[in-house]
Design a protein around this motif. Structure first.
Motif, PDB file in Angstrom:
ATOM      1  N   ALA A 184       0.842  -1.213   0.000  1.00  0.00           N
ATOM      2  CA  ALA A 184       0.000   0.000   0.000  1.00  0.00           C
ATOM      3  C   ALA A 184       0.870   1.252   0.000  1.00  0.00           C
ATOM      4  CB  ALA A 184      -0.915  -0.015   1.221  1.00  0.00           C
ATOM      5  N   ASP A 185       0.275   2.377  -0.427  1.00  0.00           N
ATOM      6  CA  ASP A 185       0.999   3.658  -0.438  1.00  0.00           C
ATOM      7  C   ASP A 185       1.135   4.230   0.974  1.00  0.00           C
ATOM      8  OD1 ASP A 185       1.077   3.625  -3.251  1.00  0.00           O
ATOM      9  OD2 ASP A 185      -0.979   4.400  -3.328  1.00  0.00           O
ATOM     10  N   VAL A 186       0.126   3.978   1.797  1.00  0.00           N
ATOM     11  CA  VAL A 186       0.153   4.459   3.182  1.00  0.00           C
ATOM     12  C   VAL A 186      -0.230   3.293   4.084  1.00  0.00           C
ATOM     13  CG1 VAL A 186      -0.791   6.098   4.854  1.00  0.00           C
ATOM     14  CG2 VAL A 186      -0.541   6.780   2.457  1.00  0.00           C
ATOM     15  N   VAL A 187       0.611   2.999   5.065  1.00  0.00           N
ATOM     16  CA  VAL A 187       0.338   1.898   5.980  1.00  0.00           C
ATOM     17  C   VAL A 187       0.152   2.462   7.382  1.00  0.00           C
ATOM     18  CG1 VAL A 187       1.237  -0.239   6.980  1.00  0.00           C
ATOM     19  CG2 VAL A 187       1.724   0.315   4.584  1.00  0.00           C
ATOM     20  N   PHE A 188      -0.994   2.168   7.979  1.00  0.00           N
ATOM     21  CA  PHE A 188      -1.255   2.557   9.367  1.00  0.00           C
ATOM     22  C   PHE A 188      -0.975   1.352  10.245  1.00  0.00           C
ATOM     23  CE2 PHE A 188      -4.126   5.186   6.812  1.00  0.00           C
ATOM     24  CZ  PHE A 188      -3.917   6.447   7.346  1.00  0.00           C
ATOM     25  N   ILE A 189      -0.181   1.541  11.282  1.00  0.00           N
ATOM     26  CA  ILE A 189      -0.022   0.445  12.231  1.00  0.00           C
ATOM     27  C   ILE A 189      -0.447   0.922  13.614  1.00  0.00           C
ATOM     28  CG2 ILE A 189       1.757  -0.949  11.093  1.00  0.00           C
ATOM     29  CD1 ILE A 189       3.781   0.490  12.852  1.00  0.00           C
ATOM     30  N   SER A 190      -1.227   0.090  14.292  1.00  0.00           N
ATOM     31  CA  SER A 190      -1.706   0.484  15.611  1.00  0.00           C
ATOM     32  C   SER A 190      -0.624   0.217  16.645  1.00  0.00           C
ATOM     33  CB  SER A 190      -2.976  -0.295  15.954  1.00  0.00           C
ATOM     34  OG  SER A 190      -2.642  -1.654  16.164  1.00  0.00           O
ATOM     35  N   LYS A 191      -0.802   0.842  17.784  1.00  0.00           N
ATOM     36  CA  LYS A 191       0.093   0.634  18.920  1.00  0.00           C
ATOM     37  C   LYS A 191       0.141  -0.848  19.294  1.00  0.00           C
ATOM     38  CE  LYS A 191      -1.296   2.103  22.914  1.00  0.00           C
ATOM     39  NZ  LYS A 191      -1.880   3.108  23.817  1.00  0.00           N
ATOM     40  N   ASP A 192      -1.019  -1.483  19.307  1.00  0.00           N
ATOM     41  CA  ASP A 192      -1.073  -2.908  19.668  1.00  0.00           C
ATOM     42  C   ASP A 192      -0.265  -3.755  18.704  1.00  0.00           C
ATOM     43  OD1 ASP A 192      -2.727  -2.246  21.683  1.00  0.00           O
ATOM     44  OD2 ASP A 192      -4.554  -3.090  20.786  1.00  0.00           O
ATOM     45  N   PHE A 193      -0.388  -3.439  17.431  1.00  0.00           N
ATOM     46  CA  PHE A 193       0.337  -4.195  16.413  1.00  0.00           C
ATOM     47  C   PHE A 193       1.845  -4.012  16.613  1.00  0.00           C
ATOM     48  CE2 PHE A 193       2.039  -4.979  12.155  1.00  0.00           C
ATOM     49  CZ  PHE A 193       1.344  -6.125  11.781  1.00  0.00           C
ATOM     50  N   ALA A 194       2.265  -2.766  16.824  1.00  0.00           N
ATOM     51  CA  ALA A 194       3.689  -2.469  17.023  1.00  0.00           C
ATOM     52  C   ALA A 194       4.218  -3.199  18.264  1.00  0.00           C
ATOM     53  CB  ALA A 194       3.894  -0.966  17.166  1.00  0.00           C
ATOM     54  N   LYS A 195       3.430  -3.152  19.325  1.00  0.00           N
ATOM     55  CA  LYS A 195       3.872  -3.798  20.571  1.00  0.00           C
ATOM     56  C   LYS A 195       3.963  -5.304  20.395  1.00  0.00           C
ATOM     57  CE  LYS A 195       2.843  -0.457  24.100  1.00  0.00           C
ATOM     58  NZ  LYS A 195       1.908   0.049  25.104  1.00  0.00           N
ATOM     59  N   HIS A 196       3.004  -5.838  19.653  1.00  0.00           N
ATOM     60  CA  HIS A 196       3.016  -7.272  19.410  1.00  0.00           C
ATOM     61  C   HIS A 196       4.290  -7.687  18.665  1.00  0.00           C
ATOM     62  CE1 HIS A 196       1.391 -11.278  18.652  1.00  0.00           C
ATOM     63  NE2 HIS A 196       1.870 -11.153  17.430  1.00  0.00           N
ATOM     64  N   LEU A 197       4.784  -6.814  17.797  1.00  0.00           N
ATOM     65  CA  LEU A 197       6.009  -7.119  17.061  1.00  0.00           C
ATOM     66  C   LEU A 197       7.253  -6.862  17.915  1.00  0.00           C
ATOM     67  CD1 LEU A 197       5.160  -5.597  13.553  1.00  0.00           C
ATOM     68  CD2 LEU A 197       5.098  -8.002  14.227  1.00  0.00           C
ATOM     69  N   GLY A 198       7.029  -6.446  19.166  1.00  0.00           N
ATOM     70  CA  GLY A 198       8.150  -6.263  20.087  1.00  0.00           C
ATOM     71  C   GLY A 198       8.693  -4.845  20.126  1.00  0.00           C
ATOM     72  N   HIS A 199       7.977  -3.883  19.534  1.00  0.00           N
ATOM     73  CA  HIS A 199       8.437  -2.496  19.551  1.00  0.00           C
ATOM     74  C   HIS A 199       7.741  -1.756  20.678  1.00  0.00           C
ATOM     75  CE1 HIS A 199      10.323  -3.299  15.755  1.00  0.00           C
ATOM     76  NE2 HIS A 199       9.173  -3.623  15.193  1.00  0.00           N
ATOM     77  N   SER A 200       8.537  -1.172  21.584  1.00  0.00           N
ATOM     78  CA  SER A 200       7.906  -0.545  22.741  1.00  0.00           C
ATOM     79  C   SER A 200       7.630   0.936  22.491  1.00  0.00           C
ATOM     80  CB  SER A 200       8.789  -0.721  23.974  1.00  0.00           C
ATOM     81  OG  SER A 200      10.075  -0.241  23.667  1.00  0.00           O
ATOM     82  N   CYS A 201       8.166   1.495  21.407  1.00  0.00           N
ATOM     83  CA  CYS A 201       7.848   2.888  21.087  1.00  0.00           C
ATOM     84  C   CYS A 201       7.684   3.021  19.575  1.00  0.00           C
ATOM     85  CB  CYS A 201       8.925   3.828  21.604  1.00  0.00           C
ATOM     86  SG  CYS A 201      10.497   3.649  20.754  1.00  0.00           S
ATOM     87  N   PRO A 202       6.978   4.079  19.147  1.00  0.00           N
ATOM     88  CA  PRO A 202       6.689   4.214  17.714  1.00  0.00           C
ATOM     89  C   PRO A 202       7.958   4.381  16.857  1.00  0.00           C
ATOM     90  CG  PRO A 202       5.867   6.100  18.955  1.00  0.00           C
ATOM     91  CD  PRO A 202       6.278   5.090  19.950  1.00  0.00           C
TER      92      PRO A 202
END
Ligand SMILES: Nc1ncnc2c1ncn2[C@@H]1O[C@H](COP(=O)(O)OP(=O)(O)O)[C@@H](O)[C@H]1O
Ligand SMILES: *[C@@H]1O[C@H](CO)[C@@H](O)[C@H](O)[C@H]1NC(C)=O
Ligand SMILES: CC(=O)N[C@H]1CO[C@H](CO)[C@@H](O)[C@@H]1O
Length: 301
Positions: A184-202
């Protein structure tokens, strides 16, 4: 062509919300303070907000024939959203929500489930009518086909007819939707999704995911009361603060409102910085009111 539309693809469901003073005891019999029926679902909510921003918006969702579908269709019409139903067998999704004023808790019981809109259903869409296609990531393989179709379509058209695409990745357990990141041209990722991937900050999430994007795509990551971060097509990290309302009333659907605000600005030629700032203002305003009343008054400046 003037007035091209925005297409949202995703779930439409019914939320029945009963507001209670305190959460009832099991096996008791009590009255609620108020009850409301709402058309919900992420793509459905974003459509409602887009129409308030004076966009012409179409919502493509699966529905099963019956009284729930009739309610959902009537509500979409009342809101000015053009709902195109894909009729399937089953029960329309609905949720019963008990919202306790005393603790602020929301207890939700889901029911119903339908198959997702397929790539074949998407064939019925005439892309000439649209400037933007937004997908709520729910069915990776099928939605990957939709995004590839838009890409091919764009290659055969002049740039002013091109259709932009966006996708919201937010259900961490739907692993097959991960492939949509690169399409996609623009991808939105939610906080939950990011955290699930192990990222604790944006910032970490952006760094970790940017290699998966297609070339010149943007990545956008709202982070509740901290506002939103984004990577622009040149790979620059940008940020908008949140704009908290004078009084927090209802944060449900803030993410859907933010996405609608971002798509509204980008699809009318604004920059990514303008878009996330507007999204945060609009979502902040939403957090200060029940539902989506009066959002259109949020200023762009
Ligand atoms: N408590 C809050 N105060 C101000 N703005 C908020 C608050 N919560 C959310 N927002 C706004 O809504 C946007 C989306 O928030 P997010 O938490 O990602 O939504 P959701 O909870 O619906 O997933 C944020 O980027 C922010 O601009
Ligand atoms: C859709 O919006 C309504 C109204 O704000 C909200 O109660 C509901 O939780 C939202 N649904 C989703 C899936 O966010
Ligand atoms: C039904 C559904 O997918 N709801 C999701 C909408 O988006 C928020 C966050 O952006 C999720 O928490 C919900 O589960």
């Amino acid at each position: 062509m003037a007035g091209r539309r925005i297409l949202c693809v995703g779930l439409t469901c019914l939320d029945v919300i009963s507001v209670v003073e305190t959460f009832p005891e099991e096996d008791s019999d009590t009255r609620c303070i108020s009850q409301r029926w709402q058309r919900g679902g992420n793509a459905s909510n974003s459509s409602t907000v887009l129409v308030q921003l004076h966009e012409s918006c179409t919502l493509l969702s699966t529905l099963a024939p019956g009284h729930l579908a009739r309610y959902l269709q009537a509500d979409a019409e009342r809101c000015g959203v053009q709902l195109i139903p894909v009729w399937v067998q089953g029960d329309c999704p609905s949720s019963v929500v008990i919202s306790s004023l005393h603790t602020g808790s929301r207890t939700i019981v889901h029911s119903g489930k339908l198959s997702e809109v397929s790539a074949k259903d998407f064939e019925s869409i005439d892309l000439l009518e649209y400037k933007w296609v937004h997908l709520e990531a729910r069915a990776g393989e099928e939605q990957a086909c939709m995004l590839r179709k838009v890409d091919l379509w764009n290659k055969e058209r002049p740039p002013d007819k091109a259709v932009s695409t966006s996708v919201e990745l937010e259900k961490p357990h739907k692993l097959d939707t991960y492939q949509l990141l690169g399409l996609a041209d623009v991808v939105f990722i939610s906080k939950d999704f990011a955290k699930h991937l192990g990222h604790s900050c944006p910032q970490d999430a952006m760094q970790g995911l940017k290699r998966g994007l297609k070339s010149r795509a943007s990545l956008v990551c709202p982070w509740a009361e901290f506002g939103a971060w984004a990577l622009d097509p040149d790979g620059q990290l940008i940020h908008s603060p949140a704009f908290p309302p004078p009084c927090l009333v209802d944060t449900l659907g803030a993410g859907d409102t933010f996405i609608a605000g971002v798509i509204h600005i980008l699809s009318s030629g604004g920059s990514l910085q303008e878009a996330i700032t507007f999204g945060c203002k609009l979502a902040g305003r939403k957090c200060g009111t029940e539902g989506y009343e009066g959002l259109a008054r949020a200023s762009r400046s």
